[in-house]
Design a protein around this motif. Structure first.
Motif, PDB file in Angstrom:
ATOM      1  N   LEU A 181      55.136 102.092  49.102  1.00  0.00           N
ATOM      2  CA  LEU A 181      54.422 101.008  49.784  1.00  0.00           C
ATOM      3  C   LEU A 181      55.001  99.620  49.480  1.00  0.00           C
ATOM      4  CD1 LEU A 181      50.806 102.411  49.325  1.00  0.00           C
ATOM      5  CD2 LEU A 181      51.909 101.954  51.530  1.00  0.00           C
ATOM      6  N   LEU A 182      56.031  99.566  48.637  1.00  0.00           N
ATOM      7  CA  LEU A 182      56.698  98.275  48.399  1.00  0.00           C
ATOM      8  C   LEU A 182      57.282  97.769  49.715  1.00  0.00           C
ATOM      9  CD1 LEU A 182      58.758  99.104  45.164  1.00  0.00           C
ATOM     10  CD2 LEU A 182      56.725  97.629  45.298  1.00  0.00           C
TER      11      LEU A 182
ATOM     12  N   GLY B  68      50.321  97.987  40.532  1.00  0.00           N
ATOM     13  CA  GLY B  68      49.824  98.381  41.852  1.00  0.00           C
ATOM     14  C   GLY B  68      48.445  98.994  41.666  1.00  0.00           C
ATOM     15  N   CYS B  69      47.612  98.276  40.913  1.00  0.00           N
ATOM     16  CA  CYS B  69      46.321  98.820  40.455  1.00  0.00           C
ATOM     17  C   CYS B  69      45.312  99.000  41.570  1.00  0.00           C
ATOM     18  CB  CYS B  69      45.720  97.912  39.383  1.00  0.00           C
ATOM     19  SG  CYS B  69      45.380  96.230  39.971  1.00  0.00           S
ATOM     20  N   GLY B  70      45.523  98.324  42.708  1.00  0.00           N
ATOM     21  CA  GLY B  70      44.555  98.415  43.794  1.00  0.00           C
ATOM     22  C   GLY B  70      43.182  97.985  43.333  1.00  0.00           C
TER      23      GLY B  70
ATOM     24  N   ALA C 237      50.395 104.531  40.119  1.00  0.00           N
ATOM     25  CA  ALA C 237      49.679 105.657  40.725  1.00  0.00           C
ATOM     26  C   ALA C 237      49.369 105.335  42.186  1.00  0.00           C
ATOM     27  CB  ALA C 237      48.377 105.897  39.968  1.00  0.00           C
ATOM     28  N   GLY C 238      49.359 106.358  43.014  1.00  0.00           N
ATOM     29  CA  GLY C 238      48.891 106.147  44.389  1.00  0.00           C
ATOM     30  C   GLY C 238      49.926 105.560  45.314  1.00  0.00           C
TER      31      GLY C 238
ATOM     32  N   TYR D   4      38.325 101.819  50.532  1.00  0.00           N
ATOM     33  CA  TYR D   4      39.176 102.593  49.612  1.00  0.00           C
ATOM     34  C   TYR D   4      38.393 102.954  48.345  1.00  0.00           C
ATOM     35  CZ  TYR D   4      43.255 103.830  46.776  1.00  0.00           C
ATOM     36  OH  TYR D   4      44.158 104.498  45.976  1.00  0.00           O
TER      37      TYR D   4
ATOM     38  N   TRP E 251      51.084  97.956  52.786  1.00  0.00           N
ATOM     39  CA  TRP E 251      49.788  98.564  52.472  1.00  0.00           C
ATOM     40  C   TRP E 251      48.677  97.971  53.344  1.00  0.00           C
ATOM     41  CZ3 TRP E 251      46.779 102.243  51.057  1.00  0.00           C
ATOM     42  CH2 TRP E 251      45.458 101.999  50.701  1.00  0.00           C
TER      43      TRP E 251
ATOM     44  N   ALA F  49      49.575  89.821  41.690  1.00  0.00           N
ATOM     45  CA  ALA F  49      51.003  89.548  41.477  1.00  0.00           C
ATOM     46  C   ALA F  49      51.852  90.622  42.142  1.00  0.00           C
ATOM     47  CB  ALA F  49      51.297  89.519  39.969  1.00  0.00           C
ATOM     48  N   ASP F  50      53.008  90.187  42.610  1.00  0.00           N
ATOM     49  CA  ASP F  50      53.963  91.095  43.248  1.00  0.00           C
ATOM     50  C   ASP F  50      54.813  91.761  42.168  1.00  0.00           C
ATOM     51  OD1 ASP F  50      55.979  92.300  44.770  1.00  0.00           O
ATOM     52  OD2 ASP F  50      56.055  90.633  46.188  1.00  0.00           O
ATOM     53  N   LEU F  51      54.962  93.074  42.266  1.00  0.00           N
ATOM     54  CA  LEU F  51      55.777  93.784  41.271  1.00  0.00           C
ATOM     55  C   LEU F  51      57.236  93.329  41.326  1.00  0.00           C
ATOM     56  CD1 LEU F  51      54.375  97.425  41.601  1.00  0.00           C
ATOM     57  CD2 LEU F  51      53.749  95.658  39.943  1.00  0.00           C
TER      58      LEU F  51
ATOM     59  N   ARG G 167      40.956 101.802  40.211  1.00  0.00           N
ATOM     60  CA  ARG G 167      40.483 103.181  40.004  1.00  0.00           C
ATOM     61  C   ARG G 167      41.013 103.775  38.691  1.00  0.00           C
ATOM     62  NH1 ARG G 167      42.783 108.186  41.304  1.00  0.00           N
ATOM     63  NH2 ARG G 167      44.619 107.103  42.089  1.00  0.00           N
TER      64      ARG G 167
ATOM     65  N   ASP H 115      48.277  93.734  41.095  1.00  0.00           N
ATOM     66  CA  ASP H 115      48.472  94.179  42.472  1.00  0.00           C
ATOM     67  C   ASP H 115      48.676  92.926  43.321  1.00  0.00           C
ATOM     68  OD1 ASP H 115      47.553  97.041  44.070  1.00  0.00           O
ATOM     69  OD2 ASP H 115      47.772  95.225  45.269  1.00  0.00           O
ATOM     70  N   VAL H 116      49.501  93.062  44.341  1.00  0.00           N
ATOM     71  CA  VAL H 116      49.802  91.919  45.200  1.00  0.00           C
ATOM     72  C   VAL H 116      48.652  91.626  46.170  1.00  0.00           C
ATOM     73  CG1 VAL H 116      50.965  93.225  47.044  1.00  0.00           C
ATOM     74  CG2 VAL H 116      51.722  90.886  46.517  1.00  0.00           C
ATOM     75  N   ASP H 117      47.723  92.577  46.297  1.00  0.00           N
ATOM     76  CA  ASP H 117      46.674  92.466  47.305  1.00  0.00           C
ATOM     77  C   ASP H 117      45.394  91.899  46.688  1.00  0.00           C
ATOM     78  OD1 ASP H 117      44.511  93.053  49.071  1.00  0.00           O
ATOM     79  OD2 ASP H 117      45.736  94.584  50.053  1.00  0.00           O
TER      80      ASP H 117
HETATM   81  C1  SAM Z   1      47.323 103.373  47.806  1.00  0.00           C
HETATM   82  S1  SAM Z   1      47.035 101.943  46.831  1.00  0.00           S
HETATM   83  C2  SAM Z   1      46.886 102.668  45.185  1.00  0.00           C
HETATM   84  C3  SAM Z   1      46.016 101.841  44.306  1.00  0.00           C
HETATM   85  C4  SAM Z   1      45.775 102.430  42.898  1.00  0.00           C
HETATM   86  N1  SAM Z   1      46.993 102.482  42.131  1.00  0.00           N
HETATM   87  C5  SAM Z   1      45.160 103.806  42.978  1.00  0.00           C
HETATM   88  O1  SAM Z   1      45.857 104.782  42.688  1.00  0.00           O
HETATM   89  O2  SAM Z   1      43.990 103.899  43.341  1.00  0.00           O
HETATM   90  C6  SAM Z   1      48.662 101.214  46.706  1.00  0.00           C
HETATM   91  C7  SAM Z   1      48.614  99.823  46.111  1.00  0.00           C
HETATM   92  O3  SAM Z   1      49.977  99.371  45.866  1.00  0.00           O
HETATM   93  C8  SAM Z   1      49.944  97.978  46.008  1.00  0.00           C
HETATM   94  N2  SAM Z   1      51.288  97.411  46.168  1.00  0.00           N
HETATM   95  C9  SAM Z   1      52.190  97.686  47.147  1.00  0.00           C
HETATM   96  N3  SAM Z   1      53.275  96.898  47.001  1.00  0.00           N
HETATM   97  C10 SAM Z   1      53.052  96.119  45.910  1.00  0.00           C
HETATM   98  C11 SAM Z   1      53.796  95.101  45.261  1.00  0.00           C
HETATM   99  N4  SAM Z   1      54.990  94.723  45.709  1.00  0.00           N
HETATM  100  N5  SAM Z   1      53.275  94.513  44.173  1.00  0.00           N
HETATM  101  C12 SAM Z   1      52.056  94.887  43.694  1.00  0.00           C
HETATM  102  N6  SAM Z   1      51.293  95.840  44.277  1.00  0.00           N
HETATM  103  C13 SAM Z   1      51.785  96.448  45.371  1.00  0.00           C
HETATM  104  C14 SAM Z   1      49.093  97.783  47.251  1.00  0.00           C
HETATM  105  O4  SAM Z   1      48.674  96.445  47.407  1.00  0.00           O
HETATM  106  C15 SAM Z   1      47.971  98.786  47.017  1.00  0.00           C
HETATM  107  O5  SAM Z   1      46.868  98.206  46.388  1.00  0.00           O
END
Ligand code: SAM
Length: 215
Positions: free
Chosen positions: A121-122, A56-58, A115-116, A21, A5, A98-100, A61, A77-79
């Motif tokens: 994106l993993l 993966g809450c980003g 969502a999203g 974003y 991501w 945190a990493d999923l 949103r 979310d890991v980011d």
């Molecule tokens: C496109 S964004 C979507 C964010 C939010 N869910 C939304 O719909 O607005 C994708 C998100 O997935 C997260 N993500 C990807 N791999 C992940 C992982 N292994 N653990 C936690 N989050 C992860 C990214 O860091 C990113 O914030």
């Protein structure tokens, strides 16, 4: 080291990608666009104050909207940059960095929501580990719902394409059976198109009826 991501988001929006974003969705909402399709589907499936893990809450949103609607929301979310925006926006929600793959929050949720495009994106090779820890966070009688693109046109940048059959298999292997495939968050029937919203429930659970209007 960057995540998939972060690499894609930086290429599209630069180092300030998290704010960009969040601003993009704020602009859509300000222009009258609907940015809450995912939350609307959650509300059709279960009533507040049910618990929801926004996995993966980003920038928060979806979780922020669910919190506003009265759900008991936890986001992860890991980011850290994405989560910082969520914490800033809605400080009274529990947001974890945190990493999923390996997530261990020590509790289960009525709904685990991704969502999203979170699953495509993993990091490559981590779907099985993520499916296992996500399954560990679904309560008996609960569900997992995820929406993601199935072709390049429905995915950001050069995000790898994940096959629906592989996602179904990964969740089935950890005891989550598919209950529905929809074409979008409005629950239109899946049409073999480039986007899917898929729902899973623990094997052996019987489906619960959707909440009636007004509760
Ligand atoms: C496109 S964004 C979507 C964010 C939010 N869910 C939304 O719909 O607005 C994708 C998100 O997935 C997260 N993500 C990807 N791999 C992940 C992982 N292994 N653990 C936690 N989050 C992860 C990214 O860091 C990113 O914030």
């Amino acid at each position: 080291m960057s995540t998939v991501w972060q690499r894609i988001a930086r290429a599209q929006a630069g180092d300030d990608y998290a704010t960009v974003y969040a601003d993009r969705f704020r602009a859509i909402a300000a222009g009258g666009g609907d940015v809450h399709g995912e939350a609307a589907l959650v509300a059709e499936l279960l009533a507040p104050p049910a618990s929801v893990l926004d996995a993966g809450c980003g920038t928060g949103r979806v979780g922020a909207r669910l919190h506003e609607l009265g759900y008991d929301v936890v986001g992860c979310d890991v980011d850290a940059a994405m989560v910082a925006v969520a914490r800033d926006e809605v400080p009274d929600v529990e947001w974890h960095v945190a990493d999923l793959a390996g997530l261990a929050l020590g509790r289960r949720f009525d709904l685990v929501l991704l969502a999203g495009n979170v699953l495509p994106l993993l990091e490559p090779g981590t779907l099985t580990a993520a499916a296992r820890s996500l399954a560990d966070h679904v309560a008996p009688g609960g569900a997992l719902v995820t929406g993601f693109g199935l072709d390049a046109a429905h995915l950001p940048g050069d995000c790898p394409v994940l096959a629906l059959a592989d996602v179904d298999a990964a969740f089935a292997a950890v005891g989550l059976e598919p209950t529905a495939h929809w074409a979008g968050w409005d629950r239109a029937p899946y049409d073999d198109g480039g986007y899917v919203v898929a729902s899973y429930r623990p094997r052996g659970d019987t489906p619960s009826p959707p909440p009636t209007a007004g509760g």
